[in-house]
Design a protein around this motif. Structure first.
Motif, mmCIF file in Angstrom:
data_model
loop_
_atom_site.group_PDB
_atom_site.id
_atom_site.type_symbol
_atom_site.label_atom_id
_atom_site.label_comp_id
_atom_site.label_asym_id
_atom_site.label_seq_id
_atom_site.Cartn_x
_atom_site.Cartn_y
_atom_site.Cartn_z
ATOM 1 N N TYR A 10 0.849 -1.192 0.000
ATOM 2 C CA TYR A 10 0.000 0.000 0.000
ATOM 3 C C TYR A 10 0.885 1.242 0.000
ATOM 4 O O TYR A 10 1.871 1.303 0.725
ATOM 5 C CB TYR A 10 -0.923 -0.001 1.214
ATOM 6 C CG TYR A 10 -2.010 -1.042 1.093
ATOM 7 C CD1 TYR A 10 -3.165 -0.772 0.367
ATOM 8 C CD2 TYR A 10 -1.864 -2.291 1.664
ATOM 9 C CE1 TYR A 10 -4.157 -1.736 0.241
ATOM 10 C CE2 TYR A 10 -2.852 -3.254 1.543
ATOM 11 C CZ TYR A 10 -4.003 -2.965 0.832
ATOM 12 O OH TYR A 10 -4.974 -3.923 0.693
ATOM 13 N N VAL A 11 0.492 2.212 -0.827
ATOM 14 C CA VAL A 11 1.307 3.407 -1.012
ATOM 15 C C VAL A 11 0.443 4.658 -0.909
ATOM 16 O O VAL A 11 -0.423 4.870 -1.756
ATOM 17 C CB VAL A 11 1.978 3.394 -2.407
ATOM 18 C CG1 VAL A 11 2.843 4.630 -2.612
ATOM 19 C CG2 VAL A 11 2.753 2.123 -2.639
ATOM 20 N N PRO A 12 0.647 5.492 0.140
ATOM 21 C CA PRO A 12 0.024 6.819 0.110
ATOM 22 C C PRO A 12 0.885 7.694 -0.795
ATOM 23 O O PRO A 12 2.113 7.600 -0.772
ATOM 24 C CB PRO A 12 0.062 7.281 1.568
ATOM 25 C CG PRO A 12 1.081 6.433 2.231
ATOM 26 C CD PRO A 12 1.305 5.208 1.392
ATOM 27 N N LEU A 13 0.259 8.503 -1.613
ATOM 28 C CA LEU A 13 1.000 9.271 -2.617
ATOM 29 C C LEU A 13 0.492 10.699 -2.666
ATOM 30 O O LEU A 13 -0.712 10.921 -2.799
ATOM 31 C CB LEU A 13 0.851 8.598 -3.984
ATOM 32 C CG LEU A 13 1.542 9.234 -5.174
ATOM 33 C CD1 LEU A 13 3.058 9.168 -5.018
ATOM 34 C CD2 LEU A 13 1.125 8.538 -6.461
ATOM 35 N N PRO A 42 -2.928 10.019 -14.070
ATOM 36 C CA PRO A 42 -2.012 9.195 -14.866
ATOM 37 C C PRO A 42 -0.551 9.634 -14.761
ATOM 38 O O PRO A 42 0.345 8.796 -14.749
ATOM 39 C CB PRO A 42 -2.533 9.343 -16.299
ATOM 40 C CG PRO A 42 -3.408 10.549 -16.282
ATOM 41 C CD PRO A 42 -3.924 10.707 -14.887
ATOM 42 N N GLY A 43 -0.290 10.915 -14.641
ATOM 43 C CA GLY A 43 1.090 11.395 -14.540
ATOM 44 C C GLY A 43 1.779 10.937 -13.264
ATOM 45 O O GLY A 43 2.985 10.711 -13.258
ATOM 46 N N ALA A 44 1.025 10.774 -12.191
ATOM 47 C CA ALA A 44 1.603 10.339 -10.921
ATOM 48 C C ALA A 44 1.677 8.820 -10.818
ATOM 49 O O ALA A 44 2.578 8.280 -10.178
ATOM 50 C CB ALA A 44 0.782 10.894 -9.762
ATOM 51 N N VAL A 45 0.746 8.129 -11.442
ATOM 52 C CA VAL A 45 0.661 6.671 -11.320
ATOM 53 C C VAL A 45 1.532 5.965 -12.362
ATOM 54 O O VAL A 45 2.091 4.907 -12.100
ATOM 55 C CB VAL A 45 -0.811 6.212 -11.429
ATOM 56 C CG1 VAL A 45 -0.924 4.706 -11.423
ATOM 57 C CG2 VAL A 45 -1.644 6.817 -10.300
ATOM 58 N N GLU A 46 1.680 6.548 -13.523
ATOM 59 C CA GLU A 46 2.411 5.915 -14.629
ATOM 60 C C GLU A 46 3.832 5.466 -14.262
ATOM 61 O O GLU A 46 4.245 4.370 -14.641
ATOM 62 C CB GLU A 46 2.458 6.855 -15.840
ATOM 63 C CG GLU A 46 2.989 6.216 -17.093
ATOM 64 C CD GLU A 46 2.098 5.096 -17.626
ATOM 65 O OE1 GLU A 46 2.644 4.169 -18.268
ATOM 66 O OE2 GLU A 46 0.887 5.141 -17.406
ATOM 67 N N PRO A 47 4.606 6.259 -13.527
ATOM 68 C CA PRO A 47 5.950 5.776 -13.158
ATOM 69 C C PRO A 47 5.927 4.460 -12.378
ATOM 70 O O PRO A 47 6.796 3.610 -12.555
ATOM 71 C CB PRO A 47 6.515 6.914 -12.298
ATOM 72 C CG PRO A 47 5.784 8.131 -12.754
ATOM 73 C CD PRO A 47 4.404 7.658 -13.106
ATOM 74 N N PHE A 48 4.914 4.271 -11.517
ATOM 75 C CA PHE A 48 4.796 3.023 -10.765
ATOM 76 C C PHE A 48 4.496 1.853 -11.698
ATOM 77 O O PHE A 48 5.018 0.756 -11.520
ATOM 78 C CB PHE A 48 3.688 3.135 -9.707
ATOM 79 C CG PHE A 48 4.033 4.054 -8.584
ATOM 80 C CD1 PHE A 48 4.702 3.582 -7.462
ATOM 81 C CD2 PHE A 48 3.693 5.402 -8.631
ATOM 82 C CE1 PHE A 48 5.030 4.418 -6.419
ATOM 83 C CE2 PHE A 48 4.013 6.252 -7.590
ATOM 84 C CZ PHE A 48 4.684 5.766 -6.485
ATOM 85 N N VAL A 49 3.667 2.099 -12.695
ATOM 86 C CA VAL A 49 3.273 1.069 -13.655
ATOM 87 C C VAL A 49 4.489 0.508 -14.380
ATOM 88 O O VAL A 49 4.592 -0.696 -14.628
ATOM 89 C CB VAL A 49 2.261 1.657 -14.671
ATOM 90 C CG1 VAL A 49 2.005 0.725 -15.831
ATOM 91 C CG2 VAL A 49 0.963 2.026 -13.974
ATOM 92 N N VAL A 50 5.427 1.371 -14.709
ATOM 93 C CA VAL A 50 6.607 0.982 -15.463
ATOM 94 C C VAL A 50 7.732 0.471 -14.562
ATOM 95 O O VAL A 50 8.363 -0.546 -14.852
ATOM 96 C CB VAL A 50 7.104 2.180 -16.318
ATOM 97 C CG1 VAL A 50 8.390 1.839 -17.030
ATOM 98 C CG2 VAL A 50 6.029 2.606 -17.302
ATOM 99 N N LEU A 51 7.973 1.168 -13.442
ATOM 100 C CA LEU A 51 9.138 0.845 -12.621
ATOM 101 C C LEU A 51 8.952 -0.349 -11.690
ATOM 102 O O LEU A 51 9.913 -1.089 -11.460
ATOM 103 C CB LEU A 51 9.553 2.064 -11.799
ATOM 104 C CG LEU A 51 10.221 3.168 -12.604
ATOM 105 C CD1 LEU A 51 10.500 4.373 -11.727
ATOM 106 C CD2 LEU A 51 11.518 2.667 -13.218
ATOM 107 N N ILE A 52 7.780 -0.542 -11.135
ATOM 108 C CA ILE A 52 7.606 -1.620 -10.159
ATOM 109 C C ILE A 52 7.965 -2.988 -10.732
ATOM 110 O O ILE A 52 8.702 -3.738 -10.096
ATOM 111 C CB ILE A 52 6.199 -1.590 -9.538
ATOM 112 C CG1 ILE A 52 6.125 -0.412 -8.569
ATOM 113 C CG2 ILE A 52 5.878 -2.891 -8.815
ATOM 114 C CD1 ILE A 52 4.798 -0.192 -7.917
ATOM 115 N N PRO A 53 7.512 -3.364 -11.927
ATOM 116 C CA PRO A 53 7.922 -4.684 -12.433
ATOM 117 C C PRO A 53 9.436 -4.806 -12.600
ATOM 118 O O PRO A 53 10.010 -5.867 -12.364
ATOM 119 C CB PRO A 53 7.209 -4.822 -13.769
ATOM 120 C CG PRO A 53 6.439 -3.598 -13.986
ATOM 121 C CD PRO A 53 6.582 -2.701 -12.813
#
Length: 156
Positions: A10-13, A42-53
């Motif tokens: 879980y991530v508060p952002l 989308p601008g805040a969430v997109e980095p997580f989508v790419v970097l987490i995997p």
């Protein structure tokens, strides 16, 4: 091990002057976003989508290096209309949405009618922890675990 010992995170952002929260699910490779304003970020969430995997692959043991790097999917949790009218309690909403999701409770339990009490309860819990002698003693004795450090990890 990610997706074996740890299923989700879980991530508060903070997004500008607004708080949202997310649940990153390592098993389903998805991110669920909770925003009391019902907005998309989308601008805040997109980095997580790419970097987490990529991060998950980099920290896997050598036995499971076959992990395929694939972007996570994103979904936004449905929120009641006109929630957080005062707009000053988004941080409390973000924490309470994490709590509801974790416990499998309906998000409608957290609303403008009870958010003030939730804010006071969180403040009291933090104050109580700050004066807890046992916790203070444990924190004073805490030593971080020994980690294996290496040079840079190359993300593909």
């Amino acid at each position: 091990m990610w997706d074996l010992d740890v299923n989700c995170m879980y991530v508060p952002l903070n997004v500008g002057k607004h708080w949202i929260s997310m649940c990153v699910n390592f098993v389903t490779r998805s991110i669920e976003v909770f925003d009391c304003g019902g907005l998309r970020h989308p601008g805040a969430v997109e980095p997580f989508v790419v970097l987490i995997p990529r991060i998950v692959k980099a920290v896997q043991s050598s036995k499971s290096r076959q992990y395929h790097v694939k972007q996570y999917t994103v979904s936004y949790a449905s929120m009641p209309f006109l929630l957080n009218k005062s707009s000053s309690d988004c941080g409390v909403y973000a924490l309470k949405h994490i709590e509801c999701h974790l416990l499998g409770l309906d998000f409608s339990l957290v609303n403008d009618n009870n958010i003030r009490e939730a804010r006071q309860k969180i403040a009291y819990d933090l104050w109580e922890a700050a004066i807890d002698l046992v916790l203070i003693e444990r924190m004073a004795k805490f030593t971080p675990p020994i980690t294996i450090s290496s040079a840079l990890v190359e993300l593909e």
